[in-house]
Design an enzyme around this catalytic site. Structure first.
Site, PDB file in Angstrom:
ATOM      1  NE  ARG A 197      81.376  61.794 114.413  1.00 48.74           N
ATOM      2  CZ  ARG A 197      81.638  62.105 115.677  1.00 48.74           C
ATOM      3  NH1 ARG A 197      80.674  62.193 116.568  1.00 48.74           N
ATOM      4  NH2 ARG A 197      82.879  62.327 116.074  1.00 48.74           N
TER       5      ARG A 197
ATOM      6  CG  ASP B 295      74.702  72.505 115.378  1.00 43.85           C
ATOM      7  OD1 ASP B 295      75.308  73.103 116.286  1.00 43.85           O
ATOM      8  OD2 ASP B 295      74.873  71.298 115.120  1.00 43.85           O
TER       9      ASP B 295
ATOM     10  CB  ALA C 231      65.353  59.077 114.679  1.00 42.10           C
TER      11      ALA C 231
ATOM     12  CD  GLU D  68      64.101  54.958 124.494  1.00 43.44           C
ATOM     13  OE1 GLU D  68      65.022  54.133 124.416  1.00 43.44           O
ATOM     14  OE2 GLU D  68      63.949  55.867 123.684  1.00 43.44           O
TER      15      GLU D  68
ATOM     16  CG  HIS E 181      66.187  53.670 121.053  1.00 44.47           C
ATOM     17  ND1 HIS E 181      66.508  54.320 122.222  1.00 44.47           N
ATOM     18  CD2 HIS E 181      67.229  53.908 120.204  1.00 44.47           C
ATOM     19  CE1 HIS E 181      67.689  54.909 122.088  1.00 44.47           C
ATOM     20  NE2 HIS E 181      68.141  54.675 120.870  1.00 44.47           N
TER      21      HIS E 181
HETATM   22  P1  NAD Z   1      77.123  64.769 116.901  1.00 42.28           P
HETATM   23  O1  NAD Z   1      77.777  65.113 118.190  1.00 42.28           O
HETATM   24  O2  NAD Z   1      77.956  64.492 115.709  1.00 42.28           O
HETATM   25  O3  NAD Z   1      76.102  65.942 116.500  1.00 42.28           O
HETATM   26  C1  NAD Z   1      75.276  66.597 117.409  1.00 42.28           C
HETATM   27  C2  NAD Z   1      75.087  68.024 116.909  1.00 42.28           C
HETATM   28  O4  NAD Z   1      74.188  68.676 117.813  1.00 42.28           O
HETATM   29  C3  NAD Z   1      76.402  68.833 116.913  1.00 42.28           C
HETATM   30  O5  NAD Z   1      76.625  69.417 115.651  1.00 42.28           O
HETATM   31  C4  NAD Z   1      76.177  69.898 117.983  1.00 42.28           C
HETATM   32  O6  NAD Z   1      76.779  71.134 117.662  1.00 42.28           O
HETATM   33  C5  NAD Z   1      74.663  70.016 117.989  1.00 42.28           C
HETATM   34  N1  NAD Z   1      74.152  70.568 119.236  1.00 42.28           N
HETATM   35  C6  NAD Z   1      74.554  70.286 120.504  1.00 42.28           C
HETATM   36  N2  NAD Z   1      73.840  71.012 121.384  1.00 42.28           N
HETATM   37  C7  NAD Z   1      72.969  71.760 120.658  1.00 42.28           C
HETATM   38  C8  NAD Z   1      71.959  72.697 120.997  1.00 42.28           C
HETATM   39  N3  NAD Z   1      71.711  73.029 122.268  1.00 42.28           N
HETATM   40  N4  NAD Z   1      71.248  73.263 119.999  1.00 42.28           N
HETATM   41  C9  NAD Z   1      71.482  72.933 118.690  1.00 42.28           C
HETATM   42  N5  NAD Z   1      72.443  72.069 118.307  1.00 42.28           N
HETATM   43  C10 NAD Z   1      73.170  71.491 119.291  1.00 42.28           C
HETATM   44  O7  NAD Z   1      76.164  63.552 117.224  1.00 42.28           O
HETATM   45  P2  NAD Z   1      75.479  62.559 116.187  1.00 42.28           P
HETATM   46  O8  NAD Z   1      76.370  61.426 115.905  1.00 42.28           O
HETATM   47  O9  NAD Z   1      74.931  63.350 115.055  1.00 42.28           O
HETATM   48  O10 NAD Z   1      74.295  61.972 117.093  1.00 42.28           O
HETATM   49  C11 NAD Z   1      73.283  62.804 117.623  1.00 42.28           C
HETATM   50  C12 NAD Z   1      72.457  62.028 118.620  1.00 42.28           C
HETATM   51  O11 NAD Z   1      71.655  61.070 117.957  1.00 42.28           O
HETATM   52  C13 NAD Z   1      73.262  61.191 119.622  1.00 42.28           C
HETATM   53  O12 NAD Z   1      73.748  61.964 120.691  1.00 42.28           O
HETATM   54  C14 NAD Z   1      72.258  60.154 120.069  1.00 42.28           C
HETATM   55  O13 NAD Z   1      71.586  60.626 121.214  1.00 42.28           O
HETATM   56  C15 NAD Z   1      71.279  60.078 118.903  1.00 42.28           C
HETATM   57  N6  NAD Z   1      71.300  58.759 118.250  1.00 42.28           N
HETATM   58  C16 NAD Z   1      70.154  58.043 118.233  1.00 42.28           C
HETATM   59  C17 NAD Z   1      70.144  56.801 117.619  1.00 42.28           C
HETATM   60  C18 NAD Z   1      68.897  55.951 117.619  1.00 42.28           C
HETATM   61  O14 NAD Z   1      69.020  54.748 117.714  1.00 42.28           O
HETATM   62  N7  NAD Z   1      67.718  56.506 117.510  1.00 42.28           N
HETATM   63  C19 NAD Z   1      71.300  56.299 117.008  1.00 42.28           C
HETATM   64  C20 NAD Z   1      72.458  57.066 117.048  1.00 42.28           C
HETATM   65  C21 NAD Z   1      72.449  58.301 117.671  1.00 42.28           C
HETATM   66  C1  MLT Z   2      73.002  55.492 120.103  1.00 45.13           C
HETATM   67  O1  MLT Z   2      73.075  56.531 120.766  1.00 45.13           O
HETATM   68  O2  MLT Z   2      73.984  54.954 119.592  1.00 45.13           O
HETATM   69  C2  MLT Z   2      71.653  54.888 119.874  1.00 45.13           C
HETATM   70  O3  MLT Z   2      70.707  55.311 120.741  1.00 45.13           O
HETATM   71  C3  MLT Z   2      71.678  53.454 119.536  1.00 45.13           C
HETATM   72  C4  MLT Z   2      71.474  52.441 120.608  1.00 45.13           C
HETATM   73  O4  MLT Z   2      71.936  52.564 121.695  1.00 45.13           O
HETATM   74  O5  MLT Z   2      70.819  51.461 120.315  1.00 45.13           O
END
Ligand code: NAD
Ligand code: MLT
Length: 310
Positions: free
Chosen positions: A150, A170, A229, A260, A278
């Site tokens: 996503r 991916d 990120a 963290e 974060h």
């Molecule tokens: P998502 O599940 O939609 O997408 C993750 C993608 O990673 C998928 O397409 C999956 O096929 C791929 N993937 C899984 N394992 C893999 C591997 N070994 N090698 C390559 N690709 C692989 O998730 P998303 O909504 O895109 O979110 C991703 C991550 O971002 C979350 O799990 C979360 O940890 C992180 N996130 C961080 C913040 C922040 O505040 N910094 C905010 C939201 C999400």
């Molecule tokens: C998440 O996975 O949604 C992010 O890390 C955001 C958060 O927890 O603040």
């Protein structure tokens, strides 16, 4: 008895209001382990963000627990199998903060490309140094997206507008889906060798921890800039700091850390690292969406109703 909803981290006021109508809403600092375990003993639901560990011990400390709600995307701080084994439902808000997270990755990329943070800090300290902070353009560059889910897709769509060539690693995405987005799927090594910018958008799983370490950083295109990120630990912080110090990697934008809260990292001493605490989901919009989505799910779960995907 009114069910107890324990809020273990900051939650949008609108969400608290929704819950306070029907439930006994209590607050605890989820990072204070003894306080968390004690408060869980009376909780029917617990709501967390990413700093609170809801593991087997926490679940065992909560005999009345029916639902664990994660006000955000990543579930790596919740031991889902332990919850499932106890019949405790786990819900999250998988689309609540994806725009904010993708925008944060973009903000870091732009800041790293143009040395924005260090130039700003230097100027505020009284230094007018234009040539020291010469950057690079993004147009015409190859951008490698690791994890085309996503957030990876939103990031790719936005960075495409800069006139970039997009590749992604991916293994779980169909090439046709990537092609639709104008992205060429490649192996990890090819992505590392070809990218001028790399942005990581993976979940933290046993398979992804340490995915970018010393070995991977040894084969990157010299001068690459790396953005993480997603989650700390996906990129080895020490290996990244070494690669930057050696000049192989030109800079990095980092929002997440292996441990963290993080106030000390080998990356923090480097001028060409933009580091944020974060903040990916830290926008008013994302917090409202995450809070309201989990408040709705918790309410349905505690009322014994079907909980649809948020
Ligand atoms: P998502 O599940 O939609 O997408 C993750 C993608 O990673 C998928 O397409 C999956 O096929 C791929 N993937 C899984 N394992 C893999 C591997 N070994 N090698 C390559 N690709 C692989 O998730 P998303 O909504 O895109 O979110 C991703 C991550 O971002 C979350 O799990 C979360 O940890 C992180 N996130 C961080 C913040 C922040 O505040 N910094 C905010 C939201 C999400
Ligand atoms: C998440 O996975 O949604 C992010 O890390 C955001 C958060 O927890 O603040």
């Amino acid at each position: 008895m009114t069910p107890v909803v324990l809020i273990a981290e900051e939650l949008a006021p609108a969400a608290i209001e929704v819950l306070a109508h029907d439930f006994d809403v209590r607050h605890v600092d989820g990072t204070d382990r003894p306080a968390l375990l004690s408060a869980l003993s009376e909780a029917d639901a617990v709501i967390v963000r990413s700093a609170t560990q809801i593991d087997a011990e926490a679940i065992a400390a909560a005999p009345r627990l029916k639902v664990v709600a994660r006000a955000g995307v990543g579930l790596d701080n919740v031991e889902v199998p332990a919850a499932t084994a106890r019949g405790v439902m786990v819900v999250n808000a998988p689309t609540s903060n994806i725009v904010s997270a993708a925008e944060q990755a973009l903000a870091l990329l732009l800041a790293v490309a143009r040395n924005t943070a260090s130039a700003s800090a230097a100027l505020k300290a009284g230094e007018w140094k234009r040539s020291k902070y010469t950057g690079v353009e993004i147009q015409g560059k190859t951008v490698g997206v690791v994890g085309l889910g996503r957030i990876g897709v939103l990031f790719a769509q936005r960075i495409a507008a800069f006139g970039t060539r997009l590749i992604a690693y991916d293994p779980y995405i169909q090439p046709a889906r990537a092609a639709q987005l104008g992205v060429r799927l490649v192996g990890l090594e090819e992505l590392l060798r070809e990218s001028d910018f790399i942005s990581i958008h993976l979940p933290k799983t046993p398979e992804t921890v340490g995915l970018i370490g010393e070995k991977e950083l040894a084969v990157v295109k010299p001068g690459v800039r790396i953005i993480n990120a997603a989650r700390g630990g996906l990129v080895d912080e020490q290996a990244l700091a070494d690669a930057i110090a050696e000049g192989r990697v030109a800079g990095a934008g980092v929002d997440v850390y292996a441990k963290e809260p993080c106030t000390s990292s080998p990356l923090f001493g480097l001028d060409n690292v933009v580091a944020t605490p974060h903040l990916g989901a830290s926008t008013g919009e994302a917090q409202d969406k995450a809070g309201l989505a989990v408040a709705k799910s918790v309410k349905l779960a505690l009322q014994g109703e079907f909980v649809p995907d948020a």
